[in-house]
Structure formats: C-alpha cells, structure tokens
Design an enzyme around this catalytic site. Structure first.
Site, mmCIF file in Angstrom:
data_model
loop_
_atom_site.group_PDB
_atom_site.id
_atom_site.type_symbol
_atom_site.label_atom_id
_atom_site.label_comp_id
_atom_site.label_asym_id
_atom_site.label_seq_id
_atom_site.Cartn_x
_atom_site.Cartn_y
_atom_site.Cartn_z
ATOM 1 N N THR A 127 -1.323 7.451 -0.521
ATOM 2 C CA THR A 127 -2.636 7.294 -1.155
ATOM 3 C C THR A 127 -3.421 6.105 -0.610
ATOM 4 O O THR A 127 -4.638 6.033 -0.788
ATOM 5 C CB THR A 127 -2.480 7.074 -2.665
ATOM 6 O OG1 THR A 127 -1.822 5.810 -2.877
ATOM 7 C CG2 THR A 127 -1.658 8.181 -3.314
ATOM 8 N N ARG A 131 0.850 -1.194 0.000
ATOM 9 C CA ARG A 131 0.000 0.000 0.000
ATOM 10 C C ARG A 131 0.876 1.231 0.000
ATOM 11 O O ARG A 131 1.758 1.367 0.844
ATOM 12 C CB ARG A 131 -0.889 0.038 1.245
ATOM 13 C CG ARG A 131 -1.913 -1.033 1.282
ATOM 14 C CD ARG A 131 -3.040 -0.693 2.218
ATOM 15 N NE ARG A 131 -2.634 -0.138 3.510
ATOM 16 C CZ ARG A 131 -3.484 0.193 4.460
ATOM 17 N NH1 ARG A 131 -4.780 0.048 4.259
ATOM 18 N NH2 ARG A 131 -3.066 0.660 5.606
ATOM 19 N N ASP A 154 4.637 -6.704 9.149
ATOM 20 C CA ASP A 154 5.686 -6.359 10.118
ATOM 21 C C ASP A 154 5.682 -7.328 11.305
ATOM 22 O O ASP A 154 6.741 -7.722 11.801
ATOM 23 C CB ASP A 154 5.497 -4.918 10.620
ATOM 24 C CG ASP A 154 5.921 -3.898 9.578
ATOM 25 O OD1 ASP A 154 6.546 -4.292 8.571
ATOM 26 O OD2 ASP A 154 5.619 -2.708 9.772
ATOM 27 N N ASP A 203 0.181 -3.984 11.852
ATOM 28 C CA ASP A 203 0.672 -4.294 10.503
ATOM 29 C C ASP A 203 1.044 -5.782 10.441
ATOM 30 O O ASP A 203 2.019 -6.216 11.069
ATOM 31 C CB ASP A 203 1.888 -3.420 10.178
ATOM 32 C CG ASP A 203 2.308 -3.574 8.724
ATOM 33 O OD1 ASP A 203 2.328 -2.567 8.005
ATOM 34 O OD2 ASP A 203 2.623 -4.712 8.300
HETATM 35 C C1 PRP Z 1 -1.276 -5.267 4.042
HETATM 36 C C2 PRP Z 1 -2.113 -6.518 4.031
HETATM 37 C C3 PRP Z 1 -2.896 -6.386 2.761
HETATM 38 C C4 PRP Z 1 -3.127 -4.905 2.685
HETATM 39 C C5 PRP Z 1 -4.513 -4.615 3.110
HETATM 40 O O1 PRP Z 1 -0.195 -5.379 3.200
HETATM 41 O O2 PRP Z 1 -1.346 -7.697 4.104
HETATM 42 O O3 PRP Z 1 -2.217 -6.874 1.615
HETATM 43 O O4 PRP Z 1 -2.197 -4.286 3.583
HETATM 44 O O5 PRP Z 1 -4.809 -3.279 2.929
HETATM 45 P P1 PRP Z 1 -5.876 -2.766 1.877
HETATM 46 O O6 PRP Z 1 -7.090 -3.639 2.017
HETATM 47 O O7 PRP Z 1 -6.117 -1.354 2.295
HETATM 48 O O8 PRP Z 1 -5.279 -2.846 0.505
HETATM 49 P P2 PRP Z 1 0.893 -4.219 3.066
HETATM 50 O O9 PRP Z 1 0.500 -3.260 2.006
HETATM 51 O O10 PRP Z 1 1.174 -3.650 4.421
HETATM 52 O O11 PRP Z 1 2.163 -4.999 2.499
HETATM 53 P P3 PRP Z 1 3.053 -6.112 3.217
HETATM 54 O O12 PRP Z 1 2.221 -7.348 3.373
HETATM 55 O O13 PRP Z 1 4.171 -6.298 2.249
HETATM 56 O O14 PRP Z 1 3.518 -5.557 4.542
HETATM 57 N N1 URA Z 2 -2.583 -3.738 6.604
HETATM 58 C C1 URA Z 2 -2.278 -4.297 7.796
HETATM 59 O O1 URA Z 2 -1.322 -5.095 7.909
HETATM 60 N N2 URA Z 2 -3.028 -3.959 8.859
HETATM 61 C C2 URA Z 2 -4.066 -3.108 8.772
HETATM 62 O O2 URA Z 2 -4.723 -2.858 9.788
HETATM 63 C C3 URA Z 2 -4.366 -2.532 7.521
HETATM 64 C C4 URA Z 2 -3.592 -2.872 6.446
#
Ligand code: PRP
Ligand code: URA
Length: 208
Positions: free
Chosen positions: A107, A103, A202, A199
């Site tokens: 944005t 994400r 993380d 997160d």
């Molecule tokens: C997190 C999660 C989803 C997304 C959800 O990933 O694992 O993929 O956010 O958010 P959304 O519904 O608003 O799109 P992130 O973008 O943090 O990436 P990561 O798994 O690499 O940490």
């Molecule tokens: N992605 C995450 O990992 N946690 C949230 O709460 C939203 C997006």
C-alpha cells in the site's frame, strides 16, 4: 509552500557522493551526518539569542548564547536515526524522540511500530529527521503523533524529497516548515524517489 531547499555547494557536492550507487555504508553514514549538520545551520537560523557578559583574556564583552525554547530532535526510524548524531554534536542538550514506521510494500502507507517522545515536547522546538520524503505518509503520521503529544513548533528536515511528498505534507500540516537538501523529479511506480539514492535505511545499515 513552506519549503526551503539548501543548495549550498558543499551540500550539493556531498549529495552527489551520497547518491552514487558505489558509495558504501560507512561513507554513506558519514555523508548523511555531514549533510545533516550543514542543513542544521539553516534550519536553526531563527533560534533565539540572549546577551551574556563574559570576560575574554583581553577584555570584557557582551556575547550571545542560545535562549528561548529548548530543542527536541525526533528521528523517524530507521533511517532518521543516523541524522540525530550530527545535530547532537551541535546542540548536545537537545532531547531525542523516536517514531518507528515502515512503509507497507503493497500500500506504501506507513505502519507505526514505536513512538517515544520527550514528555515536555510541547515546550520545545521540534526538528523531525528523516533522510527521505517520498509519498509523505511517514512524515505526516509522525508529525500528527507529535502534535497529539502537544508539539506546536515543528520543522521537518529531509535530505531528499519528492514534490509529491512535499505537497502532501504541506496540505496536511501547513504550519510545518520543510527543509531539504534536494527536491527531486518524481516518484516511480514503487514510490521511490527519482533519481533519489535508493533505500536510505538499507544503504545506511547494509540490509536489503
Ligand atoms: C523510508 C524513509 C522514510 C520513508 C519515506 O523508510 O526513511 O521514513 O521511507 O517514504 P514515504 O514518504 O513514502 O512515507 P522505510 O519505510 O523504508 O523504513 P526504514 O527506514 O526502516 O528502512
Ligand atoms: N524510502 C527510501 O528510503 N527511498 C525512497 O526513494 C523512498 C522511500
């Protein structure tokens, strides 16, 4: 709305541990795997079966084995990767695809950096895996990529979802069943799920 919430006591118990900020990465990963396996029981309830004749040590009988479309698991990276392991223990013959998105912090829109799907995805039942459904942007983008590749039977498995994300996915892909372990209250100003678990990526990988 094509939404199923799996509120089994075992799932709720493990979710409480998962959400707790004191839970470290090792336990977090194990809990995600366990909750995913419990969710898979419900998500795969409608898999087709066929009769087979077998011989037990005591008698011959007609037993059931899986038939019909084969399965594909698609992990949305990074966090979805950890959900693959649990389901592969149950259905080791499933093929696995990967879609990489993150994400954009400003944005909140998904930015795609990778996609590799099974070449015969159109012939498979697809289970999309991501622990978090927040705004829904990542899931909508990933599902569209799978549909562009020919997938037509798709279920989305999220451990925790926000109502906003469920509504957006349902509007964009009304044919996709969404299966969650918890439907939380709302998104905060950073588009994080409240109360959520923070997160997911993380916490799984120990990054910040
Ligand atoms: C997190 C999660 C989803 C997304 C959800 O990933 O694992 O993929 O956010 O958010 P959304 O519904 O608003 O799109 P992130 O973008 O943090 O990436 P990561 O798994 O690499 O940490
Ligand atoms: N992605 C995450 O990992 N946690 C949230 O709460 C939203 C997006």
């Amino acid at each position: 709305m094509p939404l199923t919430v799996i509120d089994h006591p075992l799932v709720q118990h493990k979710l409480a541990l998962l959400r707790d900020e004191r839970t470290g990465s090792k336990d977090f990963r194990e809990l995600v795997t366990e909750v995913t396996m419990l969710m898979a029981f419900e998500a795969m309830r409608d898999l087709e079966l066929e009769d087979v004749q077998i011989q037990t040590p005591v008698a011959s009988m007609t037993a059931k084995t899986l038939s019909g479309k084969k399965l594909a698991l698609v992990a949305i990276l990074r966090a979805g990767l950890i959900m693959v392991d649990g389901i592969l223990r149950l259905v080791p013959a499933a093929k696995v695809g990967h879609i990489g998105t993150y994400r954009d912090p400003e944005t909140k829109n998904p930015v795609r950096y990778y996609a590799k799907l099974p070449s015969d995805i159109s012939d498979r039942r697809v289970f999309v895996l991501d622990p978090m459904l927040a705004t829904g942007g990542s899931a909508i983008d990933a599902i569209q990529e799978m549909k562009n590749a020919g997938a037509s039977s798709i279920k989305l498995l999220n451990i925790i979802a926000a109502p906003e994300g469920v509504a957006r996915v349902a509007a964009a892909h009304p044919d996709v069943e969404i299966i969650v372990a918890a439907l939380d209250s709302h998104l905060n100003e950073h588009a994080y799920i409240v109360p959520g678990l923070g997160d997911a990526g993380d916490r799984i990988y120990g990054t910040k």
